[in-house]
Design a protein around this motif. Structure first.
Motif, PDB file in Angstrom:
ATOM      1  N   MET A   1       0.818  -1.185   0.000  1.00  0.00           N
ATOM      2  CA  MET A   1       0.000   0.000   0.000  1.00  0.00           C
ATOM      3  C   MET A   1       0.866   1.255   0.000  1.00  0.00           C
ATOM      4  O   MET A   1       0.554   2.219  -0.691  1.00  0.00           O
ATOM      5  CB  MET A   1      -0.923   0.008   1.209  1.00  0.00           C
ATOM      6  CG  MET A   1      -1.692   1.320   1.289  1.00  0.00           C
ATOM      7  SD  MET A   1      -2.798   1.455   2.650  1.00  0.00           S
ATOM      8  CE  MET A   1      -1.826   2.420   3.760  1.00  0.00           C
ATOM      9  N   ALA A   2       1.946   1.245   0.749  1.00  0.00           N
ATOM     10  CA  ALA A   2       2.807   2.425   0.809  1.00  0.00           C
ATOM     11  C   ALA A   2       3.329   2.774  -0.583  1.00  0.00           C
ATOM     12  O   ALA A   2       3.439   3.950  -0.928  1.00  0.00           O
ATOM     13  CB  ALA A   2       3.963   2.194   1.773  1.00  0.00           C
ATOM     14  N   GLU A   3       3.609   1.750  -1.399  1.00  0.00           N
ATOM     15  CA  GLU A   3       4.093   1.990  -2.757  1.00  0.00           C
ATOM     16  C   GLU A   3       3.018   2.675  -3.596  1.00  0.00           C
ATOM     17  O   GLU A   3       3.296   3.557  -4.399  1.00  0.00           O
ATOM     18  CB  GLU A   3       4.523   0.686  -3.434  1.00  0.00           C
ATOM     19  CG  GLU A   3       5.721   0.025  -2.797  1.00  0.00           C
ATOM     20  CD  GLU A   3       5.346  -0.843  -1.597  1.00  0.00           C
ATOM     21  OE1 GLU A   3       4.169  -1.243  -1.459  1.00  0.00           O
ATOM     22  OE2 GLU A   3       6.231  -1.102  -0.780  1.00  0.00           O
ATOM     23  N   VAL A  18       2.039   1.670   8.522  1.00  0.00           N
ATOM     24  CA  VAL A  18       0.664   1.420   8.095  1.00  0.00           C
ATOM     25  C   VAL A  18       0.075   0.299   8.947  1.00  0.00           C
ATOM     26  O   VAL A  18       0.702  -0.738   9.141  1.00  0.00           O
ATOM     27  CB  VAL A  18       0.630   1.033   6.596  1.00  0.00           C
ATOM     28  CG1 VAL A  18      -0.779   0.701   6.149  1.00  0.00           C
ATOM     29  CG2 VAL A  18       1.227   2.144   5.749  1.00  0.00           C
ATOM     30  N   THR A  19      -1.130   0.523   9.438  1.00  0.00           N
ATOM     31  CA  THR A  19      -1.797  -0.488  10.263  1.00  0.00           C
ATOM     32  C   THR A  19      -2.630  -1.420   9.386  1.00  0.00           C
ATOM     33  O   THR A  19      -2.925  -1.110   8.225  1.00  0.00           O
ATOM     34  CB  THR A  19      -2.731   0.180  11.291  1.00  0.00           C
ATOM     35  OG1 THR A  19      -3.808   0.810  10.583  1.00  0.00           O
ATOM     36  CG2 THR A  19      -1.988   1.193  12.151  1.00  0.00           C
ATOM     37  N   LEU A  23      -4.690  -0.629   5.886  1.00  0.00           N
ATOM     38  CA  LEU A  23      -4.537  -1.447   4.681  1.00  0.00           C
ATOM     39  C   LEU A  23      -5.904  -1.878   4.154  1.00  0.00           C
ATOM     40  O   LEU A  23      -6.173  -1.795   2.955  1.00  0.00           O
ATOM     41  CB  LEU A  23      -3.659  -2.670   4.972  1.00  0.00           C
ATOM     42  CG  LEU A  23      -3.411  -3.603   3.794  1.00  0.00           C
ATOM     43  CD1 LEU A  23      -2.756  -2.867   2.632  1.00  0.00           C
ATOM     44  CD2 LEU A  23      -2.552  -4.782   4.234  1.00  0.00           C
ATOM     45  N   THR A  24      -6.782  -2.293   5.043  1.00  0.00           N
ATOM     46  CA  THR A  24      -8.143  -2.677   4.652  1.00  0.00           C
ATOM     47  C   THR A  24      -8.876  -1.478   4.049  1.00  0.00           C
ATOM     48  O   THR A  24      -9.546  -1.591   3.019  1.00  0.00           O
ATOM     49  CB  THR A  24      -8.918  -3.229   5.862  1.00  0.00           C
ATOM     50  OG1 THR A  24      -8.234  -4.387   6.341  1.00  0.00           O
ATOM     51  CG2 THR A  24     -10.343  -3.600   5.511  1.00  0.00           C
ATOM     52  N   VAL A  80       3.394  11.671   8.261  1.00  0.00           N
ATOM     53  CA  VAL A  80       2.557  11.303   7.120  1.00  0.00           C
ATOM     54  C   VAL A  80       1.960   9.934   7.427  1.00  0.00           C
ATOM     55  O   VAL A  80       2.663   8.932   7.470  1.00  0.00           O
ATOM     56  CB  VAL A  80       3.383  11.280   5.813  1.00  0.00           C
ATOM     57  CG1 VAL A  80       2.517  10.828   4.652  1.00  0.00           C
ATOM     58  CG2 VAL A  80       3.984  12.650   5.541  1.00  0.00           C
ATOM     59  N   ARG A  81       0.655   9.943   7.673  1.00  0.00           N
ATOM     60  CA  ARG A  81      -0.077   8.713   8.005  1.00  0.00           C
ATOM     61  C   ARG A  81      -0.894   8.246   6.804  1.00  0.00           C
ATOM     62  O   ARG A  81      -1.372   9.064   6.016  1.00  0.00           O
ATOM     63  CB  ARG A  81      -1.006   8.962   9.182  1.00  0.00           C
ATOM     64  CG  ARG A  81      -0.295   9.247  10.471  1.00  0.00           C
ATOM     65  CD  ARG A  81      -1.284   9.467  11.632  1.00  0.00           C
ATOM     66  NE  ARG A  81      -0.583   9.530  12.894  1.00  0.00           N
ATOM     67  CZ  ARG A  81      -0.052  10.634  13.390  1.00  0.00           C
ATOM     68  NH1 ARG A  81      -0.141  11.770  12.722  1.00  0.00           N
ATOM     69  NH2 ARG A  81       0.571  10.623  14.552  1.00  0.00           N
ATOM     70  N   ALA A  82      -1.086   6.942   6.697  1.00  0.00           N
ATOM     71  CA  ALA A  82      -1.860   6.377   5.592  1.00  0.00           C
ATOM     72  C   ALA A  82      -3.281   6.933   5.567  1.00  0.00           C
ATOM     73  O   ALA A  82      -3.808   7.232   4.497  1.00  0.00           O
ATOM     74  CB  ALA A  82      -1.873   4.858   5.684  1.00  0.00           C
ATOM     75  N   THR A  83      -3.889   7.095   6.718  1.00  0.00           N
ATOM     76  CA  THR A  83      -5.261   7.614   6.769  1.00  0.00           C
ATOM     77  C   THR A  83      -5.337   9.008   6.145  1.00  0.00           C
ATOM     78  O   THR A  83      -6.288   9.325   5.433  1.00  0.00           O
ATOM     79  CB  THR A  83      -5.769   7.645   8.224  1.00  0.00           C
ATOM     80  OG1 THR A  83      -5.736   6.312   8.740  1.00  0.00           O
ATOM     81  CG2 THR A  83      -7.181   8.168   8.314  1.00  0.00           C
TER      82      THR A  83
END
Length: 148
Positions: A1-3, A18-19, A23-24, A80-83
């Motif tokens: 996901m980070a990619e 990333v949690t 990811l979900t 920088v968070r995924a959310t």
């Protein structure tokens, strides 16, 4: 996901791990964007589930832009968070789907390409996701068929 999030249009490098939950959420948002873009390209109503997923992601706090010290480039302020990246991506999709380019979302005309793209050409007559990819394949295939 980070990619995925490190690619344009977001180009965000996660500084916080990333949690599983993120990811979900990323997988759900990616599918919602796919479904909404294809529906828009086909001039069908957007799926309600896709709209809900995009709106849910957009409701979170977005990435915070930050001007670099040189004043000529920008990035995202840490952390920088995924959310945050998902929220920013969802907001861009909302802007695209509701903005002036919404009628220019197209499906690639290639028989074996599932991609959608935004046709920003002046006449609005682009047929392929990329000339280098599918347009050239079509020309090569057409030439070999006509020679046979």
């Amino acid at each position: 996901m980070a990619e995925w999030l490190a690619q344009p249009p977001i180009t965000a490098v996660m500084t916080v791990p990333v949690t599983a939950r993120e990811l979900t959420a990323a997988k759900a948002l990616r599918q919602a964007i796919w479904d909404a873009a294809h529906a828009q390209a086909a001039h069908r109503p957007l799926p309600a589930e896709a709209i809900e997923t995009i709106n849910r992601s957009a409701a979170a706090a977005p990435l915070v832009p930050e001007l670099a010290a040189d004043g000529t480039t920008a990035g995202w302020a840490p952390p920088v968070r995924a959310t945050q990246a998902l929220s920013t991506l969802a907001r861009e999709m909302i802007e695209l789907l509701s903005g002036p380019l919404s009628g220019r979302i197209r499906e690639c005309a290639s028989d074996n390409c599932p991609l959608v793209f935004v046709d920003t050409s002046r006449p609005g007559a682009r047929r392929w996701c990329a000339m280098e990819r599918c347009g050239n394949r079509h020309k090569l295939h057409g030439a070999s068929v006509s020679e046979a």
